[in-house]
Design a protein around this motif. Structure first.
Motif, PDB file in Angstrom:
ATOM      1  N   GLN A  47      30.545   9.553  35.094  1.00 27.02           N
ATOM      2  CA  GLN A  47      29.499   8.639  34.635  1.00 27.02           C
ATOM      3  C   GLN A  47      28.723   9.180  33.434  1.00 27.02           C
ATOM      4  O   GLN A  47      27.508   9.066  33.357  1.00 27.02           O
ATOM      5  CB  GLN A  47      28.536   8.304  35.783  1.00 27.02           C
ATOM      6  N   ILE A  48      29.429   9.745  32.474  1.00 24.87           N
ATOM      7  CA  ILE A  48      28.817  10.263  31.248  1.00 24.87           C
ATOM      8  C   ILE A  48      29.170   9.328  30.095  1.00 24.87           C
ATOM      9  O   ILE A  48      30.346   9.086  29.814  1.00 24.87           O
ATOM     10  CB  ILE A  48      29.303  11.695  30.941  1.00 24.87           C
ATOM     11  N   CYS A  49      28.154   8.798  29.447  1.00 25.14           N
ATOM     12  CA  CYS A  49      28.330   7.905  28.307  1.00 25.14           C
ATOM     13  C   CYS A  49      28.188   8.718  27.023  1.00 25.14           C
ATOM     14  O   CYS A  49      27.263   9.508  26.888  1.00 25.14           O
ATOM     15  CB  CYS A  49      27.281   6.794  28.353  1.00 25.14           C
ATOM     16  N   VAL A  50      29.098   8.503  26.063  1.00 28.14           N
ATOM     17  CA  VAL A  50      29.097   9.270  24.822  1.00 28.14           C
ATOM     18  C   VAL A  50      28.977   8.324  23.636  1.00 28.14           C
ATOM     19  O   VAL A  50      29.762   7.379  23.495  1.00 28.14           O
ATOM     20  CB  VAL A  50      30.387  10.108  24.678  1.00 28.14           C
ATOM     21  N   ASP A  51      27.985   8.568  22.781  1.00 27.40           N
ATOM     22  CA  ASP A  51      27.861   7.888  21.492  1.00 27.40           C
ATOM     23  C   ASP A  51      28.206   8.907  20.422  1.00 27.40           C
ATOM     24  O   ASP A  51      27.812  10.075  20.512  1.00 27.40           O
ATOM     25  CB  ASP A  51      26.432   7.380  21.275  1.00 27.40           C
ATOM     26  N   VAL A  52      28.932   8.488  19.396  1.00 25.02           N
ATOM     27  CA  VAL A  52      29.376   9.396  18.344  1.00 25.02           C
ATOM     28  C   VAL A  52      28.780   8.952  17.012  1.00 25.02           C
ATOM     29  O   VAL A  52      28.892   7.789  16.629  1.00 25.02           O
ATOM     30  CB  VAL A  52      30.920   9.413  18.245  1.00 25.02           C
ATOM     31  N   PHE A  53      28.144   9.901  16.311  1.00 25.71           N
ATOM     32  CA  PHE A  53      27.594   9.667  14.981  1.00 25.71           C
ATOM     33  C   PHE A  53      28.448  10.444  13.991  1.00 25.71           C
ATOM     34  O   PHE A  53      28.497  11.674  14.048  1.00 25.71           O
ATOM     35  CB  PHE A  53      26.137  10.139  14.909  1.00 25.71           C
ATOM     36  N   VAL A  96      38.913   9.646  17.751  1.00 22.52           N
ATOM     37  CA  VAL A  96      37.552   9.968  18.189  1.00 22.52           C
ATOM     38  C   VAL A  96      36.934   8.798  18.957  1.00 22.52           C
ATOM     39  O   VAL A  96      36.212   9.002  19.936  1.00 22.52           O
ATOM     40  CB  VAL A  96      36.680  10.349  16.967  1.00 22.52           C
ATOM     41  N   SER A  97      37.240   7.573  18.547  1.00 26.56           N
ATOM     42  CA  SER A  97      36.599   6.410  19.168  1.00 26.56           C
ATOM     43  C   SER A  97      37.073   6.134  20.587  1.00 26.56           C
ATOM     44  O   SER A  97      36.480   5.311  21.282  1.00 26.56           O
ATOM     45  CB  SER A  97      36.814   5.169  18.300  1.00 26.56           C
ATOM     46  N   VAL A  98      38.115   6.802  21.037  1.00 22.89           N
ATOM     47  CA  VAL A  98      38.579   6.636  22.418  1.00 22.89           C
ATOM     48  C   VAL A  98      37.480   7.035  23.404  1.00 22.89           C
ATOM     49  O   VAL A  98      37.288   6.382  24.427  1.00 22.89           O
ATOM     50  CB  VAL A  98      39.855   7.468  22.664  1.00 22.89           C
ATOM     51  N   ILE A  99      36.736   8.079  23.085  1.00 24.92           N
ATOM     52  CA  ILE A  99      35.699   8.563  24.005  1.00 24.92           C
ATOM     53  C   ILE A  99      34.570   7.544  24.152  1.00 24.92           C
ATOM     54  O   ILE A  99      34.250   7.148  25.276  1.00 24.92           O
ATOM     55  CB  ILE A  99      35.188   9.952  23.573  1.00 24.92           C
ATOM     56  N   PRO A 100      33.936   7.066  23.084  1.00 21.78           N
ATOM     57  CA  PRO A 100      32.895   6.058  23.272  1.00 21.78           C
ATOM     58  C   PRO A 100      33.428   4.751  23.866  1.00 21.78           C
ATOM     59  O   PRO A 100      32.755   4.110  24.665  1.00 21.78           O
ATOM     60  CB  PRO A 100      32.331   5.817  21.877  1.00 21.78           C
ATOM     61  N   ARG A 101      34.631   4.369  23.492  1.00 20.60           N
ATOM     62  CA  ARG A 101      35.192   3.118  23.997  1.00 20.60           C
ATOM     63  C   ARG A 101      35.395   3.174  25.512  1.00 20.60           C
ATOM     64  O   ARG A 101      35.159   2.202  26.210  1.00 20.60           O
ATOM     65  CB  ARG A 101      36.510   2.813  23.287  1.00 20.60           C
ATOM     66  N   THR A 102      35.786   4.312  26.030  1.00 22.67           N
ATOM     67  CA  THR A 102      36.041   4.449  27.461  1.00 22.67           C
ATOM     68  C   THR A 102      34.768   4.698  28.256  1.00 22.67           C
ATOM     69  O   THR A 102      34.680   4.310  29.418  1.00 22.67           O
ATOM     70  CB  THR A 102      37.045   5.597  27.706  1.00 22.67           C
ATOM     71  N   THR A 103      33.783   5.323  27.650  1.00 18.43           N
ATOM     72  CA  THR A 103      32.569   5.686  28.391  1.00 18.43           C
ATOM     73  C   THR A 103      31.419   4.702  28.196  1.00 18.43           C
ATOM     74  O   THR A 103      30.312   4.944  28.668  1.00 18.43           O
ATOM     75  CB  THR A 103      32.087   7.095  27.975  1.00 18.43           C
ATOM     76  N   LEU A 114      30.979   1.109  33.892  1.00 19.93           N
ATOM     77  CA  LEU A 114      30.202   1.274  32.669  1.00 19.93           C
ATOM     78  C   LEU A 114      29.293   2.484  32.840  1.00 19.93           C
ATOM     79  O   LEU A 114      28.200   2.358  33.385  1.00 19.93           O
ATOM     80  CB  LEU A 114      29.360   0.029  32.410  1.00 19.93           C
ATOM     81  N   PRO A 115      29.721   3.675  32.403  1.00 24.11           N
ATOM     82  CA  PRO A 115      28.836   4.841  32.520  1.00 24.11           C
ATOM     83  C   PRO A 115      27.498   4.632  31.817  1.00 24.11           C
ATOM     84  O   PRO A 115      26.487   5.160  32.235  1.00 24.11           O
ATOM     85  CB  PRO A 115      29.638   5.959  31.851  1.00 24.11           C
ATOM     86  N   GLY A 116      27.504   3.835  30.754  1.00 24.35           N
ATOM     87  CA  GLY A 116      26.274   3.481  30.054  1.00 24.35           C
ATOM     88  C   GLY A 116      26.410   2.100  29.455  1.00 24.35           C
ATOM     89  O   GLY A 116      27.472   1.730  28.983  1.00 24.35           O
TER      90      GLY A 116
END
Length: 199
Positions: A34-40, A52-59, A123-125
């Motif tokens: 349940q960890i949500c990741v936003d990438v800047f 890189v977008s796989v992580i935010p898309r999945t979390t 939806l982790p976040g």
């Protein structure tokens, strides 16, 4: 209409597929905890955004991309985006399920989420800037003049640690007349649906 998830069963152009499978595994593990990741991304050189977008898309997160980043013109936007990302209304550890009347079933979900079982969306976040698109499939005869019911249940944790459930119900009349369908259609929602499916 309930941001953007692509199912791996759909043919994705090779250019948009992640080159590194390690990030996909990491994204699944993050979603499981349940960890949500936003990438800047503020790089001035090439970045493999598809990987890189796989992580935010999945979390349930989001990618903020500033290209090419300029400290003179983009600093204010970056600060504003970061501030809004932290202070906006949001929830965590959410599970969503959509139920339909007999004769209708959920066909596909589109958005930033993790889907481990067919009926639930993890939806982790999630926040007020996210949306989930749900397409439905008509698989049985519906009685003219009857009503079809839809229910979306979202179980989540607030920023204050309270566990809550939000239930949205919708009942729509069934009709055999095609003119009624076109008269009642929401063109903005249809356009958004086609656009998200195309993306």
């Amino acid at each position: 209409m309930f941001h953007l998830h692509t199912d791996v069963s759909v043919d994705v152009p090779k250019l948009l597929q992640p080159a590194d499978k390690t990030l996909k595994t990491m994204a699944s593990e993050l979603a499981e905890y349940q960890i949500c990741v936003d990438v800047f991304i503020t790089s001035q050189t090439y970045v493999d955004i598809a990987s890189v977008s796989v992580i935010p898309r999945t979390t349930g997160g989001q990618v903020y991309y500033y290209s090419p980043f300029s400290t003179l013109s983009d600093t204010a936007k970056l600060c504003n985006d970061l501030r809004w990302n932290i202070t906006r209304p949001q929830g965590f550890e959410a599970v969503m399920r959509v139920r339909c009347s007999q004769g209708i079933q959920v066909q596909e979900y589109y958005g930033n989420f993790c889907k481990r079982i067919p009926t639930d969306v993890d939806l982790p976040g999630f926040d007020c800037d996210k949306s989930i698109l749900i397409t439905l499939k008509h698989d049985d005869k519906l009685q003219d003049g009857s009503e079809c019911a839809f229910q979306c249940a979202l179980l989540y944790t607030t920023v204050y640690g309270q566990r809550r459930i939000r239930v949205t119900n919708l009942s729509l009349p069934c009709s055999n007349m095609l003119s009624n369908l076109f008269r009642s259609a929401d063109l903005d929602t249809q356009f958004a649906c086609f656009l998200k499916q195309g993306i």
